[in-house]
Structure formats: structure tokens, C-alpha cells
Design a protein around this motif. Structure first.
Motif, PDB file in Angstrom:
ATOM      1  N   ALA A 128       0.757  -1.272   0.024  1.00 18.75           N
ATOM      2  CA  ALA A 128       0.055  -0.153  -0.119  1.00 18.75           C
ATOM      3  C   ALA A 128       0.916   1.355   0.043  1.00 18.75           C
ATOM      4  O   ALA A 128       0.643   2.184  -0.762  1.00 18.75           O
ATOM      5  CB  ALA A 128      -0.988  -0.052   0.967  1.00 18.75           C
ATOM      6  N   GLY A 129       1.778   1.327   0.925  1.00 17.94           N
ATOM      7  CA  GLY A 129       2.555   2.243   1.029  1.00 17.94           C
ATOM      8  C   GLY A 129       3.631   2.632  -0.023  1.00 17.94           C
ATOM      9  O   GLY A 129       3.776   3.948  -0.639  1.00 17.94           O
TER      10      GLY A 129
ATOM     11  N   GLY B  90       0.737 -14.703   0.355  1.00 17.10           N
ATOM     12  CA  GLY B  90       1.401 -14.478  -0.820  1.00 17.10           C
ATOM     13  C   GLY B  90       0.592 -14.947  -2.295  1.00 17.10           C
ATOM     14  O   GLY B  90       1.567 -15.205  -3.224  1.00 17.10           O
ATOM     15  N   GLY B  91      -0.503 -15.114  -2.153  1.00 18.58           N
ATOM     16  CA  GLY B  91      -1.210 -15.355  -3.461  1.00 18.58           C
ATOM     17  C   GLY B  91      -1.507 -14.102  -4.263  1.00 18.58           C
ATOM     18  O   GLY B  91      -2.434 -13.270  -3.581  1.00 18.58           O
ATOM     19  N   LEU B  92      -1.223 -13.853  -5.379  1.00 14.99           N
ATOM     20  CA  LEU B  92      -1.547 -12.715  -6.185  1.00 14.99           C
ATOM     21  C   LEU B  92      -2.714 -13.157  -7.364  1.00 14.99           C
ATOM     22  O   LEU B  92      -2.493 -13.936  -8.014  1.00 14.99           O
ATOM     23  CB  LEU B  92      -0.302 -12.083  -6.845  1.00 14.99           C
TER      24      LEU B  92
ATOM     25  N   LEU C 124      -4.037  10.526   5.349  1.00 19.25           N
ATOM     26  CA  LEU C 124      -5.011   9.615   4.698  1.00 19.25           C
ATOM     27  C   LEU C 124      -4.460   8.252   5.028  1.00 19.25           C
ATOM     28  O   LEU C 124      -3.211   8.151   5.408  1.00 19.25           O
ATOM     29  CB  LEU C 124      -4.794   9.701   3.227  1.00 19.25           C
ATOM     30  N   VAL C 125      -5.221   7.344   5.368  1.00 24.63           N
ATOM     31  CA  VAL C 125      -4.744   5.894   5.565  1.00 24.63           C
ATOM     32  C   VAL C 125      -5.212   4.815   4.211  1.00 24.63           C
ATOM     33  O   VAL C 125      -6.513   5.140   3.789  1.00 24.63           O
ATOM     34  CB  VAL C 125      -5.380   5.202   6.909  1.00 24.63           C
ATOM     35  N   VAL C 126      -4.460   3.733   4.116  1.00 25.76           N
ATOM     36  CA  VAL C 126      -4.483   3.079   2.997  1.00 25.76           C
ATOM     37  C   VAL C 126      -4.336   1.549   3.335  1.00 25.76           C
ATOM     38  O   VAL C 126      -3.946   1.280   4.358  1.00 25.76           O
ATOM     39  CB  VAL C 126      -3.545   3.050   2.006  1.00 25.76           C
ATOM     40  N   GLY C 127      -4.647   0.715   2.636  1.00 22.22           N
ATOM     41  CA  GLY C 127      -4.387  -0.899   2.958  1.00 22.22           C
ATOM     42  C   GLY C 127      -4.894  -1.316   4.114  1.00 22.22           C
ATOM     43  O   GLY C 127      -6.044  -0.768   4.749  1.00 22.22           O
ATOM     44  N   ASP C 128      -4.125  -1.842   4.854  1.00 17.71           N
ATOM     45  CA  ASP C 128      -4.475  -2.516   6.215  1.00 17.71           C
ATOM     46  C   ASP C 128      -4.843  -1.530   7.124  1.00 17.71           C
ATOM     47  O   ASP C 128      -5.680  -1.707   7.989  1.00 17.71           O
ATOM     48  CB  ASP C 128      -3.457  -3.532   6.747  1.00 17.71           C
TER      49      ASP C 128
ATOM     50  N   LEU D 228      -8.844  -2.004   4.872  1.00 20.25           N
ATOM     51  CA  LEU D 228      -9.147  -2.384   3.513  1.00 20.25           C
ATOM     52  C   LEU D 228      -8.863  -3.579   3.104  1.00 20.25           C
ATOM     53  O   LEU D 228      -7.690  -3.826   2.669  1.00 20.25           O
ATOM     54  CB  LEU D 228      -9.050  -1.184   2.333  1.00 20.25           C
ATOM     55  N   LEU D 229      -9.750  -4.547   3.049  1.00 22.53           N
ATOM     56  CA  LEU D 229      -9.507  -5.853   2.488  1.00 22.53           C
ATOM     57  C   LEU D 229     -10.790  -6.596   2.122  1.00 22.53           C
ATOM     58  O   LEU D 229     -11.704  -5.979   2.435  1.00 22.53           O
ATOM     59  CB  LEU D 229      -8.464  -6.719   3.326  1.00 22.53           C
ATOM     60  N   GLU D 230     -10.746  -7.981   1.511  1.00 23.41           N
ATOM     61  CA  GLU D 230     -12.101  -8.537   0.995  1.00 23.41           C
ATOM     62  C   GLU D 230     -12.440  -9.071   2.283  1.00 23.41           C
ATOM     63  O   GLU D 230     -11.637 -10.077   2.882  1.00 23.41           O
ATOM     64  CB  GLU D 230     -11.857  -9.433  -0.041  1.00 23.41           C
ATOM     65  N   PRO D 231     -13.611  -8.975   2.991  1.00 19.85           N
ATOM     66  CA  PRO D 231     -13.877  -9.817   4.292  1.00 19.85           C
ATOM     67  C   PRO D 231     -14.205 -11.341   4.047  1.00 19.85           C
ATOM     68  O   PRO D 231     -13.872 -11.698   5.263  1.00 19.85           O
ATOM     69  CB  PRO D 231     -15.356  -9.178   4.521  1.00 19.85           C
ATOM     70  N   TRP D 232     -14.584 -11.679   3.089  1.00 15.48           N
ATOM     71  CA  TRP D 232     -14.699 -13.137   3.022  1.00 15.48           C
ATOM     72  C   TRP D 232     -13.344 -13.905   2.770  1.00 15.48           C
ATOM     73  O   TRP D 232     -13.073 -14.797   3.745  1.00 15.48           O
ATOM     74  CB  TRP D 232     -15.630 -13.762   1.737  1.00 15.48           C
ATOM     75  N   SER D 233     -12.668 -13.429   1.698  1.00 11.52           N
ATOM     76  CA  SER D 233     -11.372 -14.535   1.614  1.00 11.52           C
ATOM     77  C   SER D 233     -10.263 -13.823   2.511  1.00 11.52           C
ATOM     78  O   SER D 233      -9.252 -14.556   2.650  1.00 11.52           O
ATOM     79  CB  SER D 233     -11.111 -14.297   0.206  1.00 11.52           C
ATOM     80  N   ARG D 234     -10.348 -12.632   2.840  1.00 10.84           N
ATOM     81  CA  ARG D 234      -9.571 -11.896   3.612  1.00 10.84           C
ATOM     82  C   ARG D 234      -8.127 -11.430   2.758  1.00 10.84           C
ATOM     83  O   ARG D 234      -7.280 -11.166   3.297  1.00 10.84           O
ATOM     84  CB  ARG D 234      -9.053 -12.522   4.982  1.00 10.84           C
ATOM     85  N   GLU D 235      -8.399 -11.563   1.407  1.00  9.07           N
ATOM     86  CA  GLU D 235      -7.591 -11.166   0.545  1.00  9.07           C
ATOM     87  C   GLU D 235      -7.287  -9.629   0.363  1.00  9.07           C
ATOM     88  O   GLU D 235      -7.862  -8.739   0.342  1.00  9.07           O
ATOM     89  CB  GLU D 235      -8.040 -11.480  -0.692  1.00  9.07           C
ATOM     90  N   GLY D 236      -5.951  -9.201   0.902  1.00  6.58           N
ATOM     91  CA  GLY D 236      -5.672  -7.793   1.075  1.00  6.58           C
ATOM     92  C   GLY D 236      -4.753  -7.078   0.155  1.00  6.58           C
ATOM     93  O   GLY D 236      -4.534  -5.962   0.240  1.00  6.58           O
ATOM     94  N   ILE D 237      -3.920  -7.992  -0.469  1.00  2.00           N
ATOM     95  CA  ILE D 237      -2.640  -7.343  -1.234  1.00  2.00           C
ATOM     96  C   ILE D 237      -3.285  -6.417  -2.495  1.00  2.00           C
ATOM     97  O   ILE D 237      -2.968  -5.275  -2.741  1.00  2.00           O
ATOM     98  CB  ILE D 237      -1.899  -8.544  -1.973  1.00  2.00           C
ATOM     99  N   SER D 238      -4.596  -7.033  -3.327  1.00  2.16           N
ATOM    100  CA  SER D 238      -4.989  -5.946  -4.391  1.00  2.16           C
ATOM    101  C   SER D 238      -5.625  -4.885  -3.814  1.00  2.16           C
ATOM    102  O   SER D 238      -5.575  -3.841  -4.393  1.00  2.16           O
ATOM    103  CB  SER D 238      -6.049  -6.886  -4.822  1.00  2.16           C
ATOM    104  N   PHE D 239      -6.166  -4.887  -2.594  1.00  4.92           N
ATOM    105  CA  PHE D 239      -6.703  -3.712  -2.124  1.00  4.92           C
ATOM    106  C   PHE D 239      -5.721  -2.513  -1.430  1.00  4.92           C
ATOM    107  O   PHE D 239      -5.788  -1.530  -1.582  1.00  4.92           O
ATOM    108  CB  PHE D 239      -7.716  -4.104  -0.770  1.00  4.92           C
ATOM    109  N   ALA D 240      -4.647  -3.157  -1.137  1.00  8.10           N
ATOM    110  CA  ALA D 240      -3.506  -2.400  -0.563  1.00  8.10           C
ATOM    111  C   ALA D 240      -2.831  -1.763  -1.914  1.00  8.10           C
ATOM    112  O   ALA D 240      -2.701  -0.347  -1.856  1.00  8.10           O
ATOM    113  CB  ALA D 240      -2.280  -3.298  -0.035  1.00  8.10           C
TER     114      ALA D 240
END
Length: 383
Positions: free
Chosen positions: A14-15, A45-47, A262-266, A270-282
Motif C-alpha cells: 500500500a505505502g 502471498g497469492g496474487l 490519509l490511510v490506505v491498505g490494512d 481495506l480488504l476483502e471480508p470473505w477471503s481476507r485477501e488484502g494485497i489487491s486492496f493495498a
């Protein structure tokens, strides 16, 4: 004292995405990172395709595997495997991925200062002061916080969370025969705790094995991981890393900005609540924030997140609610051709959950599932 146009706190995806976007637009940008790259980060680590698209013009992704097969189980039972003709997920080690993002930000013109932990944030109408652990101060006209959900910038902005989960993860060193067994394949196991699941992600000579469940179930989550590893026959594999972390999803009305911070990412939840996938949101939120700062429109960041990221999060909460109550039905659904196609589209970044759930057929199916009594749902799922 130098007054930076922008100071970014935290040098994760994110940063570094924020720094890249801002520096590339000519903003004098400083990144402050408490650790030193390359550093290990607890992460599957899954993109997915959305993440790959976000970095395609920035770095060459250091892939350790490209997955085209997925094995699904329901608490170790009823396993089946599906295969797609093209890769679904690209596996990376975060220490390598983040270091390449760091190099790209530096090449764009940002300065990265490592071993620089931020302890306090103060702001006035003219700018922001960051007090570092060594007693020095950094001044900037604007700050982007990317130091995680427990960092100082999230507290300063007043981020509120709707959902908090505990993730536990092992990086297991495995011999060649195990490497071959898992090459090109991941395992997803829908777990015994509400909203929980486990995973195996291959990365050449290592396997990332983990579980996630709601906070407050610590011992049961640890037991789930123990049983999962034993069931896989990996209990004796040496662990290069054994770690845990909390993931926090923002409340729908949680702030994304406080004045010039401003705050971004974690840090923003900001992440997907079901899968908890966060890299794309970051990656996406960081780029949105960096662009907004470069355009002199910090409020534009809030609008962009509301338009581009929040709808997917709302859909993710809807999916999580159904999954928490009916994991057996999710297991049955993903085995069907439509369910598998939905999973593939998500992995490849072709369709977000909000667009998928907006389809008339999907809306009708979810409405029916909500009306089926629990005993009837079990009968349907096992037929």
C-alpha cells in the motif's frame, strides 16, 4: 528542516504504491519504514489477477509458482480438484515482492528511509509532524499511513473495524517429493469454525500453510491448524517461520482521512471480508491515495475508495455471512460449473464480488438460500 510534499508511513504494497504514484507525478516523497527490506511478512502471498494488473507496468513479479489447480475440502472431507486452462493465482514471497515494489518507488523518485519507526503523528493547518523512535522529526504537507491496522496512523485517523480475524501461518520447508506433489496446486479447506478456512500455497521448496478464523477463538484456531497440518502429513516438516497476525476490516462508515493524514491498505481496514485477501486492496488504495495527493485533492481519495473498493467489501460481507452459516453449501456450490466459473473470474480479476452478486441469477439463488431452514439446507447440500 526539509518539509516533504508527502511522507508515507510504511513500505508494504500500500505505502509503496502510494509513493510510486505520487513520486512519478513529481511529488517530493519520503517513505518511512520501521524494518529493512527484504523482510519477512506474514502473508499467504497469492496474487490474484487484480493485483497482477496493478503492478504490471511497475515490476516483474518474482513468481515462485503459478497455480492452475485448486483442491477443495470441507473440514478435510469430500475433497475434489478443479483445473483451469490458465493460471489462477501467482505465488510470491513477500520479502521479494515488497522489495521490488520498493525499488520501483525509488526509481520513480521517492526516497525510502528504513529502520525509521514512527511513534507519533501531529498535524496543524500547515502540515504534519511525524516523531520517530530515534527522537527526530519529519515534516510533510501530507501523510499517507500504510503502517497496518495497529499502527499510529490508523489510531490518529480513528479507523473503526467491523470484523477482526486471527490468521496463523507456517512457512514449511519441504523435500522435492512434496514440492512436486503441490506444484501448480493450492488447497482450500472450509473449516469447522464459523467463517474459517485453511490453505496450502506452494512456493518451490516451501509451502505456506495457514488458517484464519474470527478473533476470540484463539485456541480452537490453533487446534484447527495443528489438525490441518497433521492431516496433510506435514507435522514433521521444519518451519522457517511460525507466525500470526490479526486482520481487521473497516466499518462501512469508518474514516479514511483526518485532515492531511490519509490511510490506505490494512491501516484503513481495506480488504476483502470473505477471503481476507488484502494485497489487491493495498495496491489499489495506495495508488488512489498517491494520485489524489499528486492532484491536490485528498478528498478525492475518499470518493475513489467509495466508488471502487467499498462495493466489493459490502459484497464480501454478504458472502461471509452466508459462508459462516452454511460452509457445506459453499462447498457444494463451488463444485458446480457456475460456482467454479465464479471462483475463476474472481481469481483472474475478471469480475468483482459486487458485480457477481448483482447478477439476477445469483441474487435469486441467494434469496432462496436465505429462506431454506437449516435442516433442509443440510439435506440439499449432501444430496
Amino acid at each position: 528542516m526539509i518539509v516533504w510534499d508527502l511522507a508515507v508511513v510504511g513500505a508494504g504494497p500500500a505505502g509503496l504504491s502510494a509513493a510510486y504514484a505520487a513520486a512519478r507525478a513529481g511529488v517530493r516523497t519520503l517513505v518511512l519504514e520501521r524494518a529493512e527490506h527484504p523482510r519477512y511478512k506474514t502473508c499467504g502471498g497469492g496474487l490474484i489477477g487484480t493485483s497482477l494488473s496493478a503492478v504490471r507496468d511497475r515490476i516483474e513479479v518474482p513468481a515462485h509458482d503459478r497455480v492452475d489447480r485448486v483442491t477443495f475440502t470441507w473440514d478435510g472431507r469430500r475433497g475434489f480438484t478443479r483445473r483451469h486452462r490458465a493460471p489462477l493465482v501467482t505465488m510470491v514471497r513477500r520479502e521479494e515482492f515488497d522489495d521490488r515494489l520498493r525499488a520501483a518507488a525509488v526509481a520513480a523518485g521517492a526516497e525510502v528511509r528504513e529502520r525509521a519507526a514512527v511513534r507519533a503523528v501531529e498535524q496543524d493547518p500547515d502540515g504534519v509532524r511525524l516523531r520517530l523512535a530515534d527522537g527526530t522529526t519529519v515534516q510533510a504537507r501530507t501523510v499517507i499511513g500504510a503502517d497496518g491496522s495497529s499502527g499510529v496512523t490508523a489510531r490518529h485517523v480513528g479507523v473503526r473495524y467491523r470484523q477482526v480475524d486471527l490468521g496463523l501461518e507456517l512457512e514449511l520447508e519441504v523435500p522435492p517429493e512434496e514440492q512436486e506433489r503441490w506444484r501448480g496446486r493450492v488447497l482450500l479447506d472450509w473449516g469447522p469454525l464459523p467463517g474459517s478456512y485453511a490453505w496450502v500455497f506452494p512456493k518451490n521448496d516451501r509451502l505456506t500453510v495457514g488458517v484464519i478464523a474470527g478473533r476470540g477463538e484463539g485456541e480452537r484456531t490453533r487446534e484447527y491448524l495443528r489438525r490441518f497440518v497433521q492431516r496433510l502429513g506435514l507435522a514433521d516438516a521444519p518451519a522457517a517461520h511460525d507466525s500470526g497476525h490479526l486482520t481487521r476490516c473497516r466499518a462501512d462508515d469508518s474514516p479514511l482521512r483526518q485532515g492531511r493524514v490519509l490511510v490506505v491498505g490494512d491501516a484503513a481496514g481495506l480488504l476483502e471480508p470473505w477471503s481476507r485477501e488484502g494485497i489487491s486492496f493495498a495496491l489499489r488504495s495506495g495508488a488512489l491515495a498517491g494520485t489524489a495527493v499528486a492532484e491536490g485533492d485528498p478528498a478525492g481519495y475518499e470518493r475513489a475508495v467509495g466508488e471502487r473498493l467499498v462495493p466489493s467489501m459490502r459484497a464480501g460481507y454478504r458472502l461471509l455471512d452466508l459462508f459462516s452459516r452454511r460452509p457445506e453449501l459453499f462447498h457444494a456450490l463451488v463444485a458446480t460449473p457456475p460456482g467454479w466459473r465464479m471462483f475463476v473470474r474472481f481469481c483472474q480479476g475478471q469480475a468483482s464480488f459486487d458485480k457477481t452478486l448483482a447478477r439476477p441469477g445469483v441474487r435469486a439463488m441467494l434469496a432462496v438460500l436465505d429462506r431454506i431452514p437449516a435442516s433442509r439446507r443440510r439435506a440439499v447440500s449432501t444430496s
